[in-house]
Write a protein that holds these residues in place. Sequence first.
Motif, PDB file in Angstrom:
ATOM      1  N   LEU A 147      -1.054  -3.652  -4.856  1.00 14.68           N
ATOM      2  CA  LEU A 147       0.257  -3.487  -6.586  1.00 14.68           C
ATOM      3  C   LEU A 147       0.318  -1.695  -4.963  1.00 14.68           C
ATOM      4  O   LEU A 147       1.749  -1.022  -5.541  1.00 14.68           O
ATOM      5  CB  LEU A 147      -0.890  -2.667  -6.592  1.00 14.68           C
ATOM      6  N   ASN A 148      -0.444  -1.651  -4.986  1.00 14.43           N
ATOM      7  CA  ASN A 148      -0.130   0.414  -4.178  1.00 14.43           C
ATOM      8  C   ASN A 148       0.639   0.154  -3.241  1.00 14.43           C
ATOM      9  O   ASN A 148       1.276   0.851  -2.735  1.00 14.43           O
ATOM     10  CB  ASN A 148      -1.957   0.849  -3.953  1.00 14.43           C
ATOM     11  N   TYR A 204       4.230  -0.596  -4.334  1.00 14.27           N
ATOM     12  CA  TYR A 204       4.935   0.504  -5.176  1.00 14.27           C
ATOM     13  C   TYR A 204       5.261   1.694  -4.193  1.00 14.27           C
ATOM     14  O   TYR A 204       6.320   2.498  -3.738  1.00 14.27           O
ATOM     15  CB  TYR A 204       4.242   1.129  -5.509  1.00 14.27           C
ATOM     16  N   ASN A 205       4.644   1.902  -3.010  1.00 16.50           N
ATOM     17  CA  ASN A 205       4.591   2.926  -2.235  1.00 16.50           C
ATOM     18  C   ASN A 205       5.124   2.856  -0.835  1.00 16.50           C
ATOM     19  O   ASN A 205       5.309   3.155   0.330  1.00 16.50           O
ATOM     20  CB  ASN A 205       2.770   3.192  -1.464  1.00 16.50           C
TER      21      ASN A 205
END
Lengths: 701, 210
Positions: free
Chosen positions: A457-458, A461-462
Amino acid sequence: MSSKEERVVLGNEAIARGIVESGCHFFAAYPGTPSSEILPAIVRFKKENNLDIYVEWSINEKVAFENALVASYTGKRTAVAMKQVGLNVAMDPLMSSAYIGTVGGFVIITCDDPGPFSSQTEQDTRFMAMFAKVPVLDPANPKEAQKMLPIAFELSEKYQIPVILRPVLRVSHAQQTIAFNPIAQIERKASFEHNPQRWSATPRFRFILHKQLNQKIKNIAEAFNSMSLLNFIENDRDRASLGIIASGIGYSFARDILSELGLQGEIPILKIGTPYPLPVEIVESFIGKCDHVLILEETEPVIELQITDKSKLIGRLDGTIPNEGEMLPETITRVISDLCTKFSIPVPEVRSTAPLEKMVADLGLSVRRPTLCSGCAHRASFFAFKRAFPKGIFPSDIGCYTLGMNLESVDTCHDMGAAVTFASGLYQAYHQDGKDIPIVATIGDSTFYHSGAPGLLNAVYNGAKFILVILDNSITAMTGMQPTPESGLTADGHPGNPLSIEELVKGCGVKYLRVVNPYDIKGLIREAEKAYKYTLQKDGGMAVIITRYPCVINQREQLKVNPVKVDIRHTPAPEKGLPQVKSKEMPSSLLPVIQEDKCCQCDTCVIQCPVGAISRTGDDYVIDYNKCTGCRVCAQECPTSAIEMPAVGACIACGYCLRRFECPSLIRGEDGRVKIDRLTCVDCGLCLQVCGQGGIYKVSS
Amino acid sequence: MNSQSSIRNPQSTLEKMNIQMIISGVGGQGVLLVTRIISDFALREGYPLIGSEDHGMSQRGGSVITYLKIGDFNSPLVKRGSADILLSLERSEALKTLHYLRPSSNGQNGGLGFINASDPNYMNEPIRNYLREKGIEIHIFPADRIAVEMGSVQSTNIALIGFASAHPRFPFPHDKLRQSIDRVTPPKFREVSLKIFDKGFLEGGKSMKP
């Protein structure tokens, strides 16, 4: 003579027995060596005795901990089990649970791994207990672990505090004869009492709870002084020149060694079952009677540090007992024997086995390293990704597939889930400098569920862009074949709801997802290259490849359906030495030739050539045919197949398959030739795709 | 889990037993089955047992070593130079675990080792001399060949125990071990296991005449 049923059981089974004998209602765990056998044994006792106990394999240790903790708020007896590094994952709820406390008994079983044998650290859970301020019991052997569990539940209920049981590997994986006690039937219906001041305490109330916790720990330490089942002295006397304070496995070793040395009547032992909080009164009174006190505890000086006056102490703080590695009977024997000599206690000579050990060491026998099983699909995946990206970075994770290290396809292994986060951190660090290199993270299915998904997810997202490979063998293999959420089977074999990794990956925002059968190595290499291209595109992003093939150990039958028998064709028998072709003796048409238009100038051939026959000047690569032995390593390693070399059609003992594929069923015989070990070969046929020489061939049926 | 369970046999007439034992081999060779057979025997005869097994990473093709102690013991490990018996299923692993065997002070009745290997003279001269000097008795037997010949390569372990049980100083009686094999081995292998066990015993009797 007792008429109770006796069995020889594993330490973890004795623990499971202790849990059911305590009338436990609710049990959760996440597998991890050396704790994994506890839950399956609880399931067996549940079925054997028709018990009403809820059992679950949780997604990770934090989840297991919180599920079991809150169930104890309803008044039920609950327990949770994990390995020592699993408690790191559950540390957040542990810390808070010490303040909030419990209603029904809540026991945490954390198995330590001094050595370490199957872990990233040798951490001592007793320190974690001290840090969190919860009592910890340290069993000396399986029998005592079983006996301690009802005490742990009672303590937890009496003081409304979580209690930790800390077996070490030599307790969890010991086997011992134990007697089965009756199973307590404790009726508890779930009843959650609303009390927001406690269950959702604000910082102001936390202060009060902390004060209460300190008082509880003080009271418990006081009570431990008189609990002679847990803390007791053997061979008590008014004066002794040497005494031993021993906790857990240290006590078992001390007992056996003293009896072997004939000193059981000479040296008193204070056995500590509760290293935290320490029963200071009996400890100090014992030390008062001895001139010197040896402390035996595994792994850190937890008891030693709690003793205020250290003037008589001998142990880890003064370096007498090594401060790392497992405590071994040989070391303790030497320490006790040396101390006896020093303090004029008669002791028999300890016979040295060093001369024999030296003679065997001089033989230079190879150390057998663990390896992926024959036919393991992970091997195919690792081979393919290394082949596709010889200069890539390969963060990996915790499971069987850490052994991809042997195939040089694992660069990092840190903690559960770190494959994904390490890959995204690496991507960002390189990207910051305007450099994009192939980064291929590998993680198993169970580990992905455990803690891989938040990292993904991270990453999405980034804006990280790398290849994430989920090695999906549809089971938690390393720890003994526990089901994963994909199977939809719950801990006691009842159907739950099967989850889909694909849906989870898509739900994390990943747009590029491929599911590949790793047994098709060439297809996997093509998919790897495509995925890398996607990550490089301007509008590209994270690329996820799921390599799906069931664990061969778990599903041997599946392989037997369509066996691929292979054999190795050898070059004619050599007159002497290895059957290796010398370039000088080779027709020039068989020599390697570099195709400049295909060359990506990666230097792999220069680095990999075992005899240094390839050199680079500017953009040109030159092969020195006087040095070349025709081993084919360059042709096989070249990621763009730019080195042409006609296959000999037979094994020339180049060793490429041994080094790059590392299958335990491909072995080098005493004559230097590569052979197939028929005992272990599972007829997977994967090696057919590995030998570029055409030496391995399929036997027609 | 060991599915063994028992009410102690009150008729047990055997003497008090204090035996320390090492079983070594490679992952997948069936070291754990040997452990289970001996455990079953100890349980039936009412001897307390404690030991230790390898799990996890070490099961993946690495060296496997099991410690077993029967009698009045508290800790699961056997100290170097303390084992009465060594059973080794693999020649290199046997060498690596030889030092567990108990040396004797008078060159007699030291530890007893039984090793599965095809070449009875595979250990070098200095090692053999050292062992002889310390009263450590080693018997090498091609248990795997016997097992293969009798149609069950997995039963190398059983052939080796059968062989060992013919030695007059081997502490576990042949007939009792046979009963344990009968109870512990999966039904599919039971008949062939017992045949291989008997064959091992026969070979042992021939080569280890008292």
